[in-house]
Design a protein around this motif. Structure first.
Motif, PDB file in Angstrom:
ATOM      1  N   ALA A  95       0.946  -0.887  -0.134  1.00  0.00           N
ATOM      2  CA  ALA A  95      -0.095   0.148   0.332  1.00  0.00           C
ATOM      3  C   ALA A  95       0.751   1.928  -0.107  1.00  0.00           C
ATOM      4  O   ALA A  95       1.412   1.893   1.066  1.00  0.00           O
ATOM      5  CB  ALA A  95      -0.923   0.022   0.937  1.00  0.00           C
ATOM      6  N   GLN A  96       0.991   2.228  -0.938  1.00  0.00           N
ATOM      7  CA  GLN A  96       1.295   3.107  -0.614  1.00  0.00           C
ATOM      8  C   GLN A  96       0.490   4.380  -0.755  1.00  0.00           C
ATOM      9  O   GLN A  96       0.021   4.132   0.612  1.00  0.00           O
ATOM     10  CB  GLN A  96       2.169   3.839  -2.305  1.00  0.00           C
ATOM     11  CG  GLN A  96       3.349   2.873  -2.612  1.00  0.00           C
ATOM     12  CD  GLN A  96       4.106   3.674  -3.897  1.00  0.00           C
ATOM     13  OE1 GLN A  96       3.911   4.217  -4.114  1.00  0.00           O
ATOM     14  NE2 GLN A  96       5.448   3.048  -4.608  1.00  0.00           N
ATOM     15  N   CYS A  97       0.121   5.264  -1.366  1.00  0.00           N
ATOM     16  CA  CYS A  97      -1.166   5.925  -1.159  1.00  0.00           C
ATOM     17  C   CYS A  97      -2.677   5.179  -0.624  1.00  0.00           C
ATOM     18  O   CYS A  97      -3.433   5.913  -0.052  1.00  0.00           O
ATOM     19  CB  CYS A  97      -1.856   7.166  -2.458  1.00  0.00           C
ATOM     20  SG  CYS A  97      -3.441   6.361  -3.848  1.00  0.00           S
ATOM     21  N   GLY A  98      -2.893   3.924  -0.327  1.00  0.00           N
ATOM     22  CA  GLY A  98      -3.664   2.697  -0.341  1.00  0.00           C
ATOM     23  C   GLY A  98      -4.795   3.498  -0.729  1.00  0.00           C
ATOM     24  O   GLY A  98      -6.246   2.305  -0.423  1.00  0.00           O
ATOM     25  N   ILE A  99      -5.654   3.668  -1.752  1.00  0.00           N
ATOM     26  CA  ILE A  99      -6.828   4.465  -2.280  1.00  0.00           C
ATOM     27  C   ILE A  99      -7.334   2.553  -3.141  1.00  0.00           C
ATOM     28  O   ILE A  99      -8.521   2.587  -3.037  1.00  0.00           O
ATOM     29  CB  ILE A  99      -6.987   5.653  -3.547  1.00  0.00           C
ATOM     30  CG1 ILE A  99      -8.201   5.624  -3.715  1.00  0.00           C
ATOM     31  CG2 ILE A  99      -6.171   5.824  -4.896  1.00  0.00           C
ATOM     32  CD1 ILE A  99      -9.306   6.340  -1.900  1.00  0.00           C
ATOM     33  N   CYS A 100      -6.323   1.983  -3.663  1.00  0.00           N
ATOM     34  CA  CYS A 100      -6.425   1.007  -4.432  1.00  0.00           C
ATOM     35  C   CYS A 100      -6.548  -0.336  -3.562  1.00  0.00           C
ATOM     36  O   CYS A 100      -7.020  -1.017  -4.067  1.00  0.00           O
ATOM     37  CB  CYS A 100      -5.518   0.949  -5.135  1.00  0.00           C
ATOM     38  SG  CYS A 100      -3.773   0.122  -5.308  1.00  0.00           S
ATOM     39  N   THR A 101      -5.897  -0.451  -2.625  1.00  0.00           N
ATOM     40  CA  THR A 101      -5.608  -1.133  -0.957  1.00  0.00           C
ATOM     41  C   THR A 101      -6.671  -1.770  -1.209  1.00  0.00           C
ATOM     42  O   THR A 101      -6.913  -3.280  -1.031  1.00  0.00           O
ATOM     43  CB  THR A 101      -4.799  -0.739   0.499  1.00  0.00           C
ATOM     44  OG1 THR A 101      -4.056   0.010  -0.645  1.00  0.00           O
ATOM     45  CG2 THR A 101      -4.084  -1.821   0.498  1.00  0.00           C
ATOM     46  N   LEU A 131      -6.417  -1.436 -11.116  1.00  0.00           N
ATOM     47  CA  LEU A 131      -6.040   0.418 -11.312  1.00  0.00           C
ATOM     48  C   LEU A 131      -5.146   0.130 -10.259  1.00  0.00           C
ATOM     49  O   LEU A 131      -5.452   0.368  -8.129  1.00  0.00           O
ATOM     50  CB  LEU A 131      -6.281   1.020 -12.315  1.00  0.00           C
ATOM     51  CG  LEU A 131      -6.687   0.015 -13.216  1.00  0.00           C
ATOM     52  CD1 LEU A 131      -7.670   1.608 -13.696  1.00  0.00           C
ATOM     53  CD2 LEU A 131      -5.701  -0.233 -14.402  1.00  0.00           C
ATOM     54  N   CYS A 132      -3.342   0.453 -10.057  1.00  0.00           N
ATOM     55  CA  CYS A 132      -3.017   0.963  -8.974  1.00  0.00           C
ATOM     56  C   CYS A 132      -2.010   1.837 -10.062  1.00  0.00           C
ATOM     57  O   CYS A 132      -1.237   1.325 -10.467  1.00  0.00           O
ATOM     58  CB  CYS A 132      -1.561  -0.253  -8.084  1.00  0.00           C
ATOM     59  SG  CYS A 132      -0.822   0.637  -7.002  1.00  0.00           S
ATOM     60  N   ARG A 133      -2.164   3.256  -9.104  1.00  0.00           N
ATOM     61  CA  ARG A 133      -0.746   4.391  -9.786  1.00  0.00           C
ATOM     62  C   ARG A 133       0.167   4.577  -9.391  1.00  0.00           C
ATOM     63  O   ARG A 133       0.948   5.280  -9.917  1.00  0.00           O
ATOM     64  CB  ARG A 133      -1.706   5.232 -10.020  1.00  0.00           C
ATOM     65  CG  ARG A 133      -1.252   6.630 -10.738  1.00  0.00           C
ATOM     66  CD  ARG A 133      -1.270   6.151 -12.261  1.00  0.00           C
ATOM     67  NE  ARG A 133      -0.875   7.584 -12.950  1.00  0.00           N
ATOM     68  CZ  ARG A 133      -1.235   6.557 -14.433  1.00  0.00           C
ATOM     69  NH1 ARG A 133      -0.010   5.833 -15.420  1.00  0.00           N
ATOM     70  NH2 ARG A 133      -1.309   8.019 -15.648  1.00  0.00           N
ATOM     71  N   CYS A 134       0.404   3.310  -8.401  1.00  0.00           N
ATOM     72  CA  CYS A 134       1.559   3.778  -7.124  1.00  0.00           C
ATOM     73  C   CYS A 134       2.370   3.182  -7.598  1.00  0.00           C
ATOM     74  O   CYS A 134       3.629   3.729  -7.374  1.00  0.00           O
ATOM     75  CB  CYS A 134       1.403   4.620  -5.757  1.00  0.00           C
ATOM     76  SG  CYS A 134      -0.276   5.573  -5.518  1.00  0.00           S
ATOM     77  N   THR A 135       1.989   1.882  -7.089  1.00  0.00           N
ATOM     78  CA  THR A 135       3.187   1.281  -6.826  1.00  0.00           C
ATOM     79  C   THR A 135       3.779   0.391  -7.958  1.00  0.00           C
ATOM     80  O   THR A 135       4.904  -0.186  -7.465  1.00  0.00           O
ATOM     81  CB  THR A 135       2.293   0.028  -6.065  1.00  0.00           C
ATOM     82  OG1 THR A 135       1.613  -0.952  -6.701  1.00  0.00           O
ATOM     83  CG2 THR A 135       1.682   0.288  -4.964  1.00  0.00           C
ATOM     84  N   GLY A 136       3.184   0.168  -9.185  1.00  0.00           N
ATOM     85  CA  GLY A 136       3.805  -0.204 -10.144  1.00  0.00           C
ATOM     86  C   GLY A 136       3.751  -2.165 -10.214  1.00  0.00           C
ATOM     87  O   GLY A 136       3.930  -2.626 -10.929  1.00  0.00           O
TER      88      GLY A 136
ATOM     89  N   TYR B 179      -4.086   9.714 -10.838  1.00  0.00           N
ATOM     90  CA  TYR B 179      -4.252   8.864  -9.362  1.00  0.00           C
ATOM     91  C   TYR B 179      -5.541   8.510  -9.447  1.00  0.00           C
ATOM     92  O   TYR B 179      -6.607   9.168  -9.493  1.00  0.00           O
ATOM     93  CB  TYR B 179      -3.324  10.478  -8.464  1.00  0.00           C
ATOM     94  CG  TYR B 179      -4.909  11.924  -8.952  1.00  0.00           C
ATOM     95  CD1 TYR B 179      -6.296  11.863  -9.443  1.00  0.00           C
ATOM     96  CD2 TYR B 179      -4.087  12.963  -9.105  1.00  0.00           C
ATOM     97  CE1 TYR B 179      -7.257  12.785  -9.398  1.00  0.00           C
ATOM     98  CE2 TYR B 179      -4.949  14.082  -9.491  1.00  0.00           C
ATOM     99  CZ  TYR B 179      -5.904  13.820 -10.218  1.00  0.00           C
ATOM    100  OH  TYR B 179      -5.911  15.332 -10.449  1.00  0.00           O
ATOM    101  N   ILE B 180      -5.855   7.215  -8.520  1.00  0.00           N
ATOM    102  CA  ILE B 180      -6.223   7.313  -7.899  1.00  0.00           C
ATOM    103  C   ILE B 180      -8.170   6.822  -7.197  1.00  0.00           C
ATOM    104  O   ILE B 180      -9.258   7.420  -7.560  1.00  0.00           O
ATOM    105  CB  ILE B 180      -6.998   5.242  -7.960  1.00  0.00           C
ATOM    106  CG1 ILE B 180      -5.790   4.610  -8.830  1.00  0.00           C
ATOM    107  CG2 ILE B 180      -8.566   4.065  -7.966  1.00  0.00           C
ATOM    108  CD1 ILE B 180      -6.126   4.342 -10.199  1.00  0.00           C
ATOM    109  N   GLU B 181      -7.200   8.156  -6.867  1.00  0.00           N
ATOM    110  CA  GLU B 181      -8.912   9.157  -5.853  1.00  0.00           C
ATOM    111  C   GLU B 181      -9.049  10.813  -6.734  1.00  0.00           C
ATOM    112  O   GLU B 181      -8.015  11.320  -6.693  1.00  0.00           O
ATOM    113  CB  GLU B 181      -8.002   8.900  -4.347  1.00  0.00           C
ATOM    114  CG  GLU B 181      -8.599  10.640  -3.804  1.00  0.00           C
ATOM    115  CD  GLU B 181      -8.465  11.353  -2.282  1.00  0.00           C
ATOM    116  OE1 GLU B 181      -9.141  11.157  -1.548  1.00  0.00           O
ATOM    117  OE2 GLU B 181      -7.815  11.350  -2.539  1.00  0.00           O
TER     118      GLU B 181
HETATM  119  S1  FES Z   1      -1.966   2.821  -4.017  1.00  0.00           S
HETATM  120 FE1  FES Z   1      -2.098   3.915  -4.601  1.00  0.00          FE
HETATM  121  S2  FES Z   1      -3.287   3.818  -6.286  1.00  0.00           S
HETATM  122 FE2  FES Z   1      -2.312   1.815  -5.717  1.00  0.00          FE
END
Ligand code: FES
Ligand code: FES
Lengths: 152, 739
Positions: A95-101, A131-136, B179-181
């Motif tokens: 989890a980075q930003c956590g929104i996809c988590t 989709l996750c935009r943070c972690t790759g 960004y997903i949010e």
């Molecule tokens: S952790 Fe940010 S979108 Fe997956």
């Protein structure tokens, strides 16, 4: 009146039957773990299990769910008592930003229940709808693999 | 006990994986209305009238327009050119004109279908060429937001004398942060104090922007950060606008207002990466040594200035790549078009110009019939090299190291030979290629940016010996919270868990500058380390501290009767460095990171689809304070760049994005990318905390050109643009065949 089970609790909903399950969970039941990223079935941030199947809750009118068993991220554990998958995400940077988590965790849980292969390709396929935009994805895949193989 | 260098867990991690982390839309704000924005829908014109459909229950709504703004109608940033709400004039298709709030979210959205704007259209300008040609002047006197030039030596003479001159033009497109949010903010008034909270990168930017709009002094505006679901630059400056909108509705409604964009609005109206066209004319010796670089850069800023001058500045400062050249002349311009303003996106101008220089090496290699790797080796910067601005590189230069580590890991020669055999076999269904790119990335704000920011950050200790980090720097997934806490913990010789991080709230934390430019670890981390060391000195006034009990006792003594003591540190430029921002001469950045990337891929001969087989990247970050977080940044940034190179295609028509959904704007899924192989290089920077020099943006710079180089190796076609979609490959290969 629609009766359904949410995370093992009996719930009922008396509003508009076309309201999206995602909004019913978030607004009516105050379960805000499930997120909206797109509202059209593309990102998977709203993933929940309906009778054990992973589904995008932004696409499901609640009216279809009489008697259904819904499970959300909140059913996997709490911050104080995290479930195995959640712990693995925490430890392996899933989890980075956590929104996809929450959606990722739900998809991973569905994968676990149907055998839970830890092969990279199988994991990628299981998570391809999220989709996750943070972690790759690398650390998400490692997290799920670690949880499923029991490795800490 | 040392936590720098360890994979400390994210402080906010348990809530994120537990599903209880509170993003802005997760807050249940009692009595809040939901706000939506009515937008222009035409790219240029004048508003004649607004028609409200009488069939809609407007009496249940609060409607605000420019006339309701108590102060200035402006979204303050670098220029004061962008209004909060259009005041008669329309300059892009999604210019906000009116705001509507209703207690019910669905009804608020529905209201948008019942307002109609009557606009007298004007001739729009959509392309950079039309803007430069002044087809119509839509901004200032000449449509140019900013021009920057850099000169080193006599470039014209060097070009004239050069035995080989190679020219090339390269272009890169918009990119959506995705960004997903989606963006979201809430606002309310507490007495006379305006409180705004939401999904944002830079609380003090919002704080500064709201003051003129509401004619409020700084102490009457409070901005709070919520858990933020990704930013990548997209939440650097747009929250100023959205925060202003929510606040204006809250003022008029006398109730809290929440505004949360849906994906469509977010993609249509908010900022994107600046598209750019970069022209190179390069003079070289016959064996490939640089003699002269003449470069011209044009970026499309969209309808308002926003951050374009600084994006342009970073772009021009990276345009020569990490190479030394005796004579350089670069001109860069950011121009206006009738499209939504472009803004910050990870890399901030550098990925654009670095794509151009790296592809230009491929072109030069073809002209000179040499391996581009050899050309990079021969020209890469080293200690003592002088950059275009005259900056002498004195320390922490790793261009050669990241290049060689990448080449070695990917097995350059062996892989190339294997590909040659594969491609010679007509029965193979694919063509394979290996490509490489090398970049540098300036750490921290450009030029004198850090001096203007005057950042401040610190630590607090209370009577119980609890330590808190005080900074306006925000967590948006990049790991700032854990990284900063690790730095403070080590400075104080405390366990990581003994240090907490205050939520960014302008009422509680100092302005540590915006959370941008890969500056948080290096600059803010550096301030925090200094503040923590000051605290330590104060605590040790009565002798060395041994163990937690002694620390507690010392903290109690230090606090005396006060509940806590704060130690703050202010930014000072490193001694002996200077930058002339009129002439672009001097130390543009305190230090640079370096990265190389090798991409191995194959192209399907029947479908032209590209499959990534291997991605290897070596990146020098100075010091990996948290190796897991650093690798997460490198992998995540690399995958965004791979998306930009191969998938993400912003289609514009009449100034508006035509594919504003995640269904038709495709970002990478887990199936689209291989396991990225990351080599972290640690070549410390004397001015960074524990040697760190930042990592956030650099991963975005390097995979794009590496992909294009690999496609060149596979197909023989030099792609001078992104994204390289299957249909582009098909066109190129078919026309090659025809020729
Ligand atoms: S952790 Fe940010 S979108 Fe997956
Ligand atoms: S919000 Fe349901 S799939 Fe994106």
């Amino acid at each position: 009146m629609i009766r359904l089970s949410v995370n093992g609790k009996r719930r009922s909903y008396a509003g508009h039957p076309f309201k999206r399950l995602l909004d019913v969970l978030r607004e009516d039941f105050r379960l805000t773990g499930s997120k909206e990223g797109c509202g059209e079935g593309e990102c998977g941030a709203c993933s929940v299990l309906i009778d054990g199947e992973p589904v995008n809750s932004c696409l499901i009118p609640v009216g279809q769910l009489e008697g259904a068993k819904i499970e959300t991220v909140e059913s996997l554990g709490t911050p104080e008592k995290l479930g195995r998958l959640q712990k693995a995400f925490l430890e392996h940077g899933g989890a980075q930003c956590g929104i996809c988590t929450p959606g990722m965790l739900v998809a991973a849980e569905a994968h676990r229940r149907c055998g839970g292969s830890t092969k990279r390709q199988a994991l990628c396929r299981a998570l391809a709808g999220n989709l996750c935009r943070c972690t790759g994805y690398k650390h998400i895949i490692e997290s799920v693999a670690a949880a499923l193989s029991g490795k800490r | 006990m040392r936590s720098v260098g360890a994979n400390a867990r994210r402080k906010e991690g348990p809530e994120k994986v537990g599903g209880t982390a509170q993003y802005i839309d997760d807050y249940d704000i009692p009595g809040a209305l939901f706000g939506v924005s009515v937008r222009s829908q035409v790219p240029a014109g004048r508003i004649k009238a607004v028609h409200f459909d009488p069939a809609f229950p407007w009496q249940e709504c609060v409607v605000a327009d420019a006339r309701d703004i108590p102060g200035q109608n402006v979204v303050r940033l670098l220029g004061d050119d962008q209004p909060l709400l259009a005041d008669g004039v329309i300059r892009h298709p999604f210019e906000p004109v009116l705001l509507v709030a209703h207690p019910d979210r669905a009804t608020a959205w529905r209201a948008l279908k019942h307002v109609r704007l009557e606009v007298e259209p004007e001739e729009p300008v959509f392309t950079m060429e039309d803007s430069l040609a002044k087809k119509r002047v839509i901004w200032g006197e000449d449509n140019v937001f900013k021009t920057i030039t850099i000169k080193k030596g006599d470039c014209a003479a060097a070009l004239a004398a050069a035995p080989v001159v190679v020219e090339g033009t390269y272009s890169v497109p918009h990119q959506e942060q995705a960004y997903i949010e989606n963006q979201g903010m809430a606002a309310w008034f507490e007495g006379e104090t305006l409180v705004v909270m939401g999904s944002l990168q830079c609380p003090y930017y919002v704080h500064k922007a709201l003051q003129p709009i509401f004619a409020l002094p700084p102490e009457k505006v409070r901005v709070l950060h919520c858990v933020t679901g990704g930013g990548f630059g997209g939440k650097e400056e747009y929250p100023n606008m959205l925060g202003g909108h929510a606040a204006l509705l809250a003022l008029k409604a006398k109730r809290p207002v929440k505004m949360i964009y849906d994906r469509l609005e977010d993609m249509l109206a908010t900022t994107k990466r600046h598209p750019a066209v970069v022209r190179h004319r390069t003079g070289l010796t016959k064996d490939g040594r640089l003699l002269a670089q003449e470069i011209d850069i044009v970026m499309d800023g969209g309808a308002y200035m926003t951050l374009s001058p600084v994006v342009l500045s970073r772009g021009i400062l990276h345009a020569t790549g990490p190479y030394e050249c005796p004579a350089v002349s670069v001109t860069a311009r950011a121009v206006a078009t009738n499209t939504p303003p472009n803004g910050a996106f990870r890399g901030f101008g550098a990925p654009q110009t670095l794509f151009a220089i790296e592809m230009h090496w491929e072109k030069i290699a073809a002209v000179l019939k040499k391996d581009s790797l050899e050309l990079r080796r021969a020209n890469a910067v080293k200690i003592g090299s002088v950059l275009a601005t005259g900056q002498v590189l004195k320390e922490s230069v790793s261009a050669a190291e990241v290049l060689e580590k990448t080449v070695k890991r990917v097995g350059w020669d062996k892989t190339k030979k294997a590909h040659a055999r594969w491609n010679a076999d007509a029965k193979k269904p694919t063509l394979r290629g290996l490509g490489l790119a090398l970049v540098h990335h300036g750490a921290g704000f450009t030029g004198n940016g850090e001096d203007y920011l005057k950042s401040r950050a610190g630590v607090a200790v209370d009577r119980a010996g609890r330590v808190r980090v005080l900074a306006g720097s925000t967590e948006m997934g990049q790991g700032a919270t854990s990284t900063l806490a690790q730095i403070v913990a080590d400075a104080l010789e405390l366990p990581y868990d003994a240090v907490s991080v205050e939520r960014p709230d302008t009422a509680k934390v100092p302005d540590s500058g915006p959370t941008v430019a890969s500056r948080t670890t290096m600059v803010v981390g550096g301030l925090l380390r200094r503040a923590a060391l000051d605290l330590k000195t104060a605590l040790e006034a009565g002798g060395k501290l041994r163990g937690p009990a002694a620390f507690k006792a010392a903290a109690k003594r230090l606090c005396g009767t006060a509940p806590e003591r704060r130690f703050l540190a202010d930014y000072h430029r490193a001694a002996g460095s200077s930058f002339d921002d009129k002439n672009y001469v001097g130390d543009a950045y305190g230090c640079y990171g370096y990265a190389a990337c090798a991409v191995e891929l194959e192209v399907d001969k029947a479908t032209y689809e590209v499959k990534l087989l291997r991605v290897v990247t070596a990146q020098d970050v100075g010091k990996a304070v948290n190796p897991g977080v650093v690798e997460g940044q490198i992998v995540g940034g690399s995958v965004q760049a791979l998306g930009w190179a191969l998938l993400e295609n912003c289609v514009y028509k009449d100034g508006a994005l035509q594919n504003p959904r995640l269904t038709d704007y495709v970002i990478p899924t887990a199936l689209d990318v291989p396991d990225i192989d990351v080599i972290v290089v640690e070549n410390p920077y004397s001015n960074g905390p524990f040697g760190a020099k930042g990592v956030g943006e650099m991963p975005m710079d390097v995979p794009g050109p590496a992909v294009a180089a690999a496609l060149l190796a596979a197909t023989g076609v030099l792609f001078t643009f992104l994204p390289i979609l299957p249909e582009r490959i098909q066109e190129a290969l078919c026309s090659q065949e025809a020729a």
